[in-house]
Design an enzyme around this catalytic site. Structure first.
Site, PDB file in Angstrom:
ATOM      1  N   CYS A   1      18.329 -50.803 -36.016  1.00  0.00           N
ATOM      2  CA  CYS A   1      19.612 -50.498 -35.391  1.00  0.00           C
ATOM      3  C   CYS A   1      19.749 -51.053 -33.979  1.00  0.00           C
ATOM      4  O   CYS A   1      20.809 -50.930 -33.357  1.00  0.00           O
ATOM      5  CB  CYS A   1      19.827 -48.983 -35.364  1.00  0.00           C
ATOM      6  SG  CYS A   1      19.732 -48.266 -37.015  1.00  0.00           S
TER       7      CYS A   1
ATOM      8  N   HIS B   1      23.582 -44.896 -27.615  1.00  0.00           N
ATOM      9  CA  HIS B   1      23.271 -45.113 -29.027  1.00  0.00           C
ATOM     10  C   HIS B   1      23.839 -43.953 -29.834  1.00  0.00           C
ATOM     11  O   HIS B   1      24.437 -44.162 -30.884  1.00  0.00           O
ATOM     12  CB  HIS B   1      21.758 -45.235 -29.220  1.00  0.00           C
ATOM     13  CG  HIS B   1      21.356 -45.664 -30.585  1.00  0.00           C
ATOM     14  ND1 HIS B   1      21.826 -46.823 -31.169  1.00  0.00           N
ATOM     15  CD2 HIS B   1      20.538 -45.085 -31.506  1.00  0.00           C
ATOM     16  CE1 HIS B   1      21.321 -46.941 -32.387  1.00  0.00           C
ATOM     17  NE2 HIS B   1      20.533 -45.891 -32.621  1.00  0.00           N
TER      18      HIS B   1
ATOM     19  N   GLU C   1      17.653 -39.472 -26.139  1.00  0.00           N
ATOM     20  CA  GLU C   1      18.410 -40.401 -25.305  1.00  0.00           C
ATOM     21  C   GLU C   1      18.913 -39.720 -24.038  1.00  0.00           C
ATOM     22  O   GLU C   1      18.954 -40.328 -22.963  1.00  0.00           O
ATOM     23  CB  GLU C   1      19.575 -40.999 -26.094  1.00  0.00           C
ATOM     24  CG  GLU C   1      20.264 -42.140 -25.370  1.00  0.00           C
ATOM     25  CD  GLU C   1      21.318 -42.865 -26.203  1.00  0.00           C
ATOM     26  OE1 GLU C   1      21.794 -43.921 -25.754  1.00  0.00           O
ATOM     27  OE2 GLU C   1      21.657 -42.371 -27.301  1.00  0.00           O
TER      28      GLU C   1
ATOM     29  N   LYS D   1      30.153 -44.104 -31.857  1.00  0.00           N
ATOM     30  CA  LYS D   1      29.793 -43.849 -33.253  1.00  0.00           C
ATOM     31  C   LYS D   1      30.523 -42.614 -33.779  1.00  0.00           C
ATOM     32  O   LYS D   1      30.603 -42.416 -34.994  1.00  0.00           O
ATOM     33  CB  LYS D   1      28.284 -43.676 -33.403  1.00  0.00           C
ATOM     34  CG  LYS D   1      27.490 -44.972 -33.284  1.00  0.00           C
ATOM     35  CD  LYS D   1      26.010 -44.727 -33.556  1.00  0.00           C
ATOM     36  CE  LYS D   1      25.186 -46.011 -33.451  1.00  0.00           C
ATOM     37  NZ  LYS D   1      25.036 -46.462 -32.048  1.00  0.00           N
TER      38      LYS D   1
ATOM     39  N   HIS E   1      27.821 -45.263 -37.917  1.00  0.00           N
ATOM     40  CA  HIS E   1      26.689 -46.071 -37.471  1.00  0.00           C
ATOM     41  C   HIS E   1      26.634 -47.377 -38.254  1.00  0.00           C
ATOM     42  O   HIS E   1      26.336 -47.395 -39.446  1.00  0.00           O
ATOM     43  CB  HIS E   1      25.397 -45.278 -37.652  1.00  0.00           C
ATOM     44  CG  HIS E   1      24.201 -45.876 -36.973  1.00  0.00           C
ATOM     45  ND1 HIS E   1      24.193 -47.131 -36.425  1.00  0.00           N
ATOM     46  CD2 HIS E   1      22.950 -45.368 -36.749  1.00  0.00           C
ATOM     47  CE1 HIS E   1      23.010 -47.389 -35.909  1.00  0.00           C
ATOM     48  NE2 HIS E   1      22.243 -46.325 -36.083  1.00  0.00           N
TER      49      HIS E   1
ATOM     50  N   PHE F   1      14.793 -47.934 -35.667  1.00  0.00           N
ATOM     51  CA  PHE F   1      13.566 -47.561 -36.366  1.00  0.00           C
ATOM     52  C   PHE F   1      12.458 -48.556 -36.000  1.00  0.00           C
ATOM     53  O   PHE F   1      12.703 -49.752 -35.864  1.00  0.00           O
ATOM     54  CB  PHE F   1      13.773 -47.586 -37.885  1.00  0.00           C
ATOM     55  CG  PHE F   1      14.570 -46.430 -38.423  1.00  0.00           C
ATOM     56  CD1 PHE F   1      14.908 -45.342 -37.636  1.00  0.00           C
ATOM     57  CD2 PHE F   1      14.987 -46.433 -39.749  1.00  0.00           C
ATOM     58  CE1 PHE F   1      15.630 -44.276 -38.153  1.00  0.00           C
ATOM     59  CE2 PHE F   1      15.705 -45.372 -40.281  1.00  0.00           C
ATOM     60  CZ  PHE F   1      16.031 -44.298 -39.480  1.00  0.00           C
TER      61      PHE F   1
END
Length: 409
Positions: free
Chosen positions: A162, A301, A312, A333, A338, A397
């Site tokens: 991502c 994010h 975050e 998002k 996403h 990831f």
């Protein structure tokens, strides 16, 4: 070091089929999440996604050619067409070896794999489509963009889950800044709303299973329970400043900093203390030669998972100290879902437009505060505020962290 500016942008995503439409809907707080229509989800626990409805690639690509492209490549081609048209670049006047592409996808043509496995099981694997491999590999979208516009410089594909397209933008920024090219097209695309894609993320317990579109992607909300899969593409034309000025191009924004790190912690879970994300953000700030206090907005994010949003938040506090509470930190998002490997590029466009237009997009559908996520997340309503610097974060990831810093021009 050379300055790097943005002279074109293009996107297709769940809230718009162009930058103008996307930005108008973002300012209104439109939610692009709805019932899945691309596949039969009767036997799936997850029923919602961020789909692009009524997408027509033949406005850009010949129908016969489009049949040999995976959907993620089609999305990338349409976004690139918008960006190149806006940039006004005339490739007949450019050195093609000084123009390149870094265009990413986290997964690539997953639907093509599913379709060809079905064909192979039915007819034998030697009789699957001869286009299967070039359709499905993640670098093909970038390759097709380079072919279409005759971009003969470096053409590559960053695959960092991502964080992919944020890494693409950052790497392209450094490539131009350091003198290896005058122009780079940078971004990413993804389209994985498939049985394998949906099932895989569901099995990981990464997706929200609600049937309420307004409570599905709810970053920083205490009731968040997973992200919402979405599809889309975003691309920026990055250009050396003097080169852009010489051809009288419209300058939309400037990329001034980039940081990339790895948590080296876990294959899917982020570092709960946010150390890797904090390091990436500080790298971007130092790369730009500014102080943390000069950053006014962060496009987070913000996936709507418990670990990401809490981690975050910690990372932002570690990077900015007391200034963290003066920053505006929103997650778009909440509107788009996403986009996986395409997320960073679309969110860089949101960040560039926020600077250009003097408007900070909201984190929509926010209801229940979470003490772990106690920053100013611009809840529910966007704001008319002019800031000079905006940071766009992507975390993937594998522990990949990428932060791109943009400046208003």
């Amino acid at each position: 070091m050379r300055r790097v500016v943005i002279t074109g942008m293009g996107t297709v995503n769940p809230i718009g089929k162009s930058v103008a439409e996307t930005w108008e809907n973002a300012k209104k707080g439109v939610c692009g999440i709805g019932p899945i229509t691309q596949i039969d989800v009767t036997n799936h626990a997850v029923k919602l996604a961020g789909e692009i409805r009524d997408f027509d690639v033949t406005t850009v690509v010949d129908k016969k050619e489009a049949r040999h492209m995976a959907r993620f490549t089609q999305l990338g081609m349409v976004a690139a067409d918008e960006a190149m048209k806006q940039s006004g670049l005339d490739m007949e006047k450019e050195d093609p070896l000084r123009c390149g592409v870094i265009f990413s996808s986290g997964i690539g043509g997953l639907q093509c794999s599913e379709d060809n496995v079905a064909t192979g099981e039915r007819r034998g694997y030697d009789k699957i489509s001869p286009f299967y491999i070039p359709q499905t590999i993640p670098n093909m979208s970038g390759g097709q963009i380079a072919i279409r516009y005759g971009l003969k410089g470096m053409c590559t594909c960053v695959v960092t889950a991502c964080a992919s397209s944020n890494n693409a933008i950052g790497d392209a920024f450094h490539y131009v800044r350091d003198g290896y090219a005058e122009v780079m097209l940078a971004g990413g695309s993804e389209s994985c709303i498939t049985h394998l894609g949906l099932g895989g993320f569901t099995a990981m317990t990464a997706l929200n299973k609600t049937d309420d579109p307004n409570r599905a992607s709810i970053p920083f909300d205490a009731e968040r329970a997973g992200f919402v899969m979405a599809e889309g593409a975003g691309i920026l034309v990055l250009e050396e400043y003097e080169h852009a000025k010489a051809r009288r191009a419209e300058i939309l924004g400037e990329v001034v900093g980039y940081g990339a790190t790895c948590d080296a912690h876990h294959i899917t879970a982020p570092d709960p203390e946010g150390n890797g994300g904090a390091a990436a953000m500080m790298m971007a700030v130092k790369d730009a030669g500014i102080t943390p206090e000069q950053v006014g907005y962060i496009n987070a994010h913000g996936t709507s998972t418990h670990l990401n949003d809490a981690g975050e938040t910690k990372a932002i506090k570690k990077t900015f100290g007391d200034h963290a509470y003066k920053l505006m930190v929103s997650s778009t998002k909440s509107m788009t879902g996403h986009l996986l490997g395409g997320a960073g590029a679309v969110e860089a466009i949101f960040s560039a437009m926020a600077l250009k237009d003097g408007f900070i997009p909201a984190t929509i559908n926010y209801k229940v505060p979470d003490p772990e996520c106690d920053l100013d997340i611009v809840p529910n309503e966007g704001r008319n505020v002019q800031v000079e610097y905006a940071l766009s974060n992507s975390l993937g990831f594998g522990g990949h962290n990428a932060s791109v810093l943009l400046k208003r021009v």
